[in-house]
Structures are given as C-alpha cells and as structure tokens.
Scaffold this motif. Structure first.
Motif, PDB file in Angstrom:
ATOM      1  N   GLU A  30      -3.810 -53.689   0.823  1.00  0.00           N
ATOM      2  CA  GLU A  30      -3.468 -53.102   2.082  1.00  0.00           C
ATOM      3  C   GLU A  30      -2.382 -52.146   1.685  1.00  0.00           C
ATOM      4  O   GLU A  30      -1.311 -52.407   1.396  1.00  0.00           O
ATOM      5  N   THR A  31      -2.926 -50.718   1.793  1.00  0.00           N
ATOM      6  CA  THR A  31      -1.971 -49.704   1.287  1.00  0.00           C
ATOM      7  C   THR A  31      -0.551 -49.435   2.273  1.00  0.00           C
ATOM      8  O   THR A  31       0.399 -48.749   1.682  1.00  0.00           O
ATOM      9  N   ASN A  32      -0.807 -49.594   3.483  1.00  0.00           N
ATOM     10  CA  ASN A  32       0.300 -49.190   4.340  1.00  0.00           C
ATOM     11  C   ASN A  32       0.690 -47.745   4.104  1.00  0.00           C
ATOM     12  O   ASN A  32       1.729 -47.392   4.494  1.00  0.00           O
ATOM     13  N   VAL A  33      -0.092 -46.970   3.737  1.00  0.00           N
ATOM     14  CA  VAL A  33       0.302 -45.678   3.123  1.00  0.00           C
ATOM     15  C   VAL A  33       0.683 -44.668   4.287  1.00  0.00           C
ATOM     16  O   VAL A  33       1.585 -43.757   4.176  1.00  0.00           O
ATOM     17  N   PHE A  34       0.229 -44.932   5.570  1.00  0.00           N
ATOM     18  CA  PHE A  34       0.363 -43.905   6.765  1.00  0.00           C
ATOM     19  C   PHE A  34       1.739 -44.548   7.435  1.00  0.00           C
ATOM     20  O   PHE A  34       2.136 -43.826   8.349  1.00  0.00           O
ATOM     21  N   LEU A  41       4.357 -37.990   1.412  1.00  0.00           N
ATOM     22  CA  LEU A  41       4.039 -39.060   0.358  1.00  0.00           C
ATOM     23  C   LEU A  41       2.687 -39.561   0.794  1.00  0.00           C
ATOM     24  O   LEU A  41       1.955 -40.151  -0.170  1.00  0.00           O
ATOM     25  N   ALA A  42       2.740 -39.836   2.188  1.00  0.00           N
ATOM     26  CA  ALA A  42       1.384 -40.433   2.522  1.00  0.00           C
ATOM     27  C   ALA A  42       0.064 -39.613   2.115  1.00  0.00           C
ATOM     28  O   ALA A  42      -1.015 -40.270   1.862  1.00  0.00           O
ATOM     29  N   LEU A  43       0.247 -38.514   2.626  1.00  0.00           N
ATOM     30  CA  LEU A  43      -0.914 -37.384   1.932  1.00  0.00           C
ATOM     31  C   LEU A  43      -0.928 -37.433   0.354  1.00  0.00           C
ATOM     32  O   LEU A  43      -2.294 -37.575  -0.042  1.00  0.00           O
ATOM     33  N   TYR A  44      -0.078 -37.759  -0.380  1.00  0.00           N
ATOM     34  CA  TYR A  44      -0.193 -37.551  -1.712  1.00  0.00           C
ATOM     35  C   TYR A  44      -0.856 -38.788  -2.242  1.00  0.00           C
ATOM     36  O   TYR A  44      -1.821 -38.898  -3.010  1.00  0.00           O
ATOM     37  N   ARG A  45      -0.470 -40.020  -1.633  1.00  0.00           N
ATOM     38  CA  ARG A  45      -1.016 -41.207  -2.217  1.00  0.00           C
ATOM     39  C   ARG A  45      -2.486 -41.354  -1.400  1.00  0.00           C
ATOM     40  O   ARG A  45      -3.493 -41.774  -2.247  1.00  0.00           O
ATOM     41  N   ILE A  54      -3.311 -49.904  12.898  1.00  0.00           N
ATOM     42  CA  ILE A  54      -3.704 -49.766  14.442  1.00  0.00           C
ATOM     43  C   ILE A  54      -2.334 -48.914  14.976  1.00  0.00           C
ATOM     44  O   ILE A  54      -2.856 -48.279  15.841  1.00  0.00           O
ATOM     45  N   ARG A  55      -1.353 -48.949  14.535  1.00  0.00           N
ATOM     46  CA  ARG A  55       0.156 -48.423  15.186  1.00  0.00           C
ATOM     47  C   ARG A  55       0.151 -46.896  14.560  1.00  0.00           C
ATOM     48  O   ARG A  55       1.028 -46.529  14.797  1.00  0.00           O
ATOM     49  N   ARG A  56      -0.817 -46.547  13.704  1.00  0.00           N
ATOM     50  CA  ARG A  56      -0.516 -45.002  13.106  1.00  0.00           C
ATOM     51  C   ARG A  56      -1.918 -44.282  13.374  1.00  0.00           C
ATOM     52  O   ARG A  56      -2.092 -43.386  12.740  1.00  0.00           O
ATOM     53  N   VAL A  57      -2.652 -44.680  14.161  1.00  0.00           N
ATOM     54  CA  VAL A  57      -4.171 -44.082  14.632  1.00  0.00           C
ATOM     55  C   VAL A  57      -3.831 -42.448  14.745  1.00  0.00           C
ATOM     56  O   VAL A  57      -4.459 -41.633  14.154  1.00  0.00           O
ATOM     57  N   ASP A  58      -3.212 -42.250  15.874  1.00  0.00           N
ATOM     58  CA  ASP A  58      -2.870 -40.770  16.092  1.00  0.00           C
ATOM     59  C   ASP A  58      -2.262 -39.786  14.890  1.00  0.00           C
ATOM     60  O   ASP A  58      -2.737 -38.793  14.529  1.00  0.00           O
ATOM     61  N   ARG A  59      -1.454 -40.545  13.896  1.00  0.00           N
ATOM     62  CA  ARG A  59      -0.990 -40.045  12.852  1.00  0.00           C
ATOM     63  C   ARG A  59      -2.067 -39.668  11.748  1.00  0.00           C
ATOM     64  O   ARG A  59      -1.982 -38.571  11.312  1.00  0.00           O
TER      65      ARG A  59
END
Length: 228
Positions: free
Chosen positions: A35-39, A45-49, A73-78
């Motif tokens: 589970e990366t939790n990248v966003f 940093l999120a885009l890089y990973r 699920i808490r970052r869907v729009d992002r």
C-alpha cells in the motif's frame, strides 16, 4: 505504454487486497504488492513516486498499472487531478462483517465503526461516476466469474477463467517485521481461493455496533448498499 491506470480503494477489510491480488495475476497488469499511500504526499513527490511505478510497469512489459491503497478513497479527487484518466475499483462489504473484522485488527470497535461509515460515505458519493466501479464483496463470493469479468471489462482487460486460480502463485503483501502474526495471517488469507467470510458478525460483533449499523448512524449506508 500504460493504457490504463487503476486504483483499488475503499474501506479496509472490504476485499481490496483480494481483488487486487486476483487482478495482479493478469498478464497485462503491474501491481506493487504494497500500500503505497503515495497520494497523501506533497504533490510533486506523489507524482515522482507514481512515475516510478509507471516506469516499473513499462519495464516489466505491462500495459495496465494497478495500485491498491484503501485509504486512497480519501484522495479520489486529488488522484483525478494528478492522474488524468484514472479509474477506481471500490469494493464494499456488509458493515457488520467489516466492523467485526476491523475490530479484530484495530482492537477498537468505535474506531472501526467510524471508519466504515466515513469511508463508505465517500464510496457512495462516487456512485454513478463513469470512472468508478463499485461492487459488493458478497457478489464476488456468490459469482466470482461474473464479478471479475465485470471489473476486467471496466479496466479494459481481457477476462480469462485462470484469473480465479490466482492463489496458485502466492504473493506476499504484508511484511513480517512490524506485526508478524497479523502479516502471516493476512498473507495466508489472500493466497487462498475466494472464501465466504459472510456472517461472522453474528458471533463477533458487539451489540452497540450492530445497533448503530442497523438502526443508527450506519443504517442509511447499509440500506444503500443492499444490506438491510
């Protein structure tokens, strides 16, 4: 070239790991078994990973990149903003069984109930979105072939019956370092054939949580997903 960028998210213990493991056995799918939790990271940093994941998928000769982090699920729009064309697979599960399972994991029934209500409120808000497929864990148990085929079609994947034999090539999702007993149990669970985990709430769920799900704060969600 990556032609589909998929994200499996929703409330934990609703079958996110199960469906990700099944889909990861597809010849066209690349999935990091973590589970990366990248966003949840700072956007650059999120885009890089995430770009590193894309490069890994391309390097492996895969055309579909799939990532599974329930909390996304808490970052869907992002994710929609940062990953144009993203698609989301969101399993839901009977709140009684999910809260019972989360309570075994977290040791806190109130936190487990709050999480199920919060996360599935966000899932329900996505109903009808063209880039979202919501399905019930119970439907996967009842008819795995039809449910997996529906998900494959949504992601632009061909369906093959062999996907249901995913357990013949075991994968390790959870490291043994931090919580060895939990990790060993979870790895065992996801590397076996689809099993029927319904109804365990009858012996494991507290009366207070049951009342909240059937008469209180969770009732409308339980009804919306067809559990009452």
């Amino acid at each position: 070239m990556i032609r589909c960028k998929g994200f499996v998210c929703g409330c934990g213990h609703s079958g996110t790991t199960l469906i990700a493991t099944i889909l990861a056995s597809h010849a066209d799918v690349f999935l990091p078994f973590e589970e990366t939790n990248v966003f949840f990271k700072w956007a650059p940093l999120a885009l890089y990973r995430y770009s590193k994941l894309k490069r890994a998928a391309i390097g492996a000769g895969k055309s579909v990149l799939l990532e599974k982090t329930p909390r996304h699920i808490r970052r869907v729009d992002r994710i929609r903003r940062l990953v144009p064309g993203a698609k989301f697979v969101m399993p839901v599960r009977d709140g009684r069984d999910t809260v019972a399972s989360l309570t075994r994991r977290l040791g806190d029934a109130t936190e487990s109930l709050d999480r199920w209500i919060s996360d599935n409120t966000m899932v329900l808000a996505e109903r009808g979105s063209t880039d979202v497929l919501i399905y019930r864990y119970e439907d996967l148990v009842d008819d795995p072939e039809a449910t997996v085929e529906k998900i494959c079609t949504f992601l632009g994947l061909s369906f093959d019956q062999s996907l249901l034999d995913y357990h013949r090539s075991p994968q390790r999702w959870f490291t043994l370092d931090a919580q060895p007993q939990h990790a060993a149990l979870r790895n065992q669970q996801v590397n076996q054939p689809i099993y029927d985990g319904r109804g365990r709430w009858k012996t494991e769920l507290g009366q207070q949580e049951l009342t909240e799900l059937t008469e209180g704060r969770g009732k409308s969600l339980m009804q919306a997903f067809g559990y009452l």
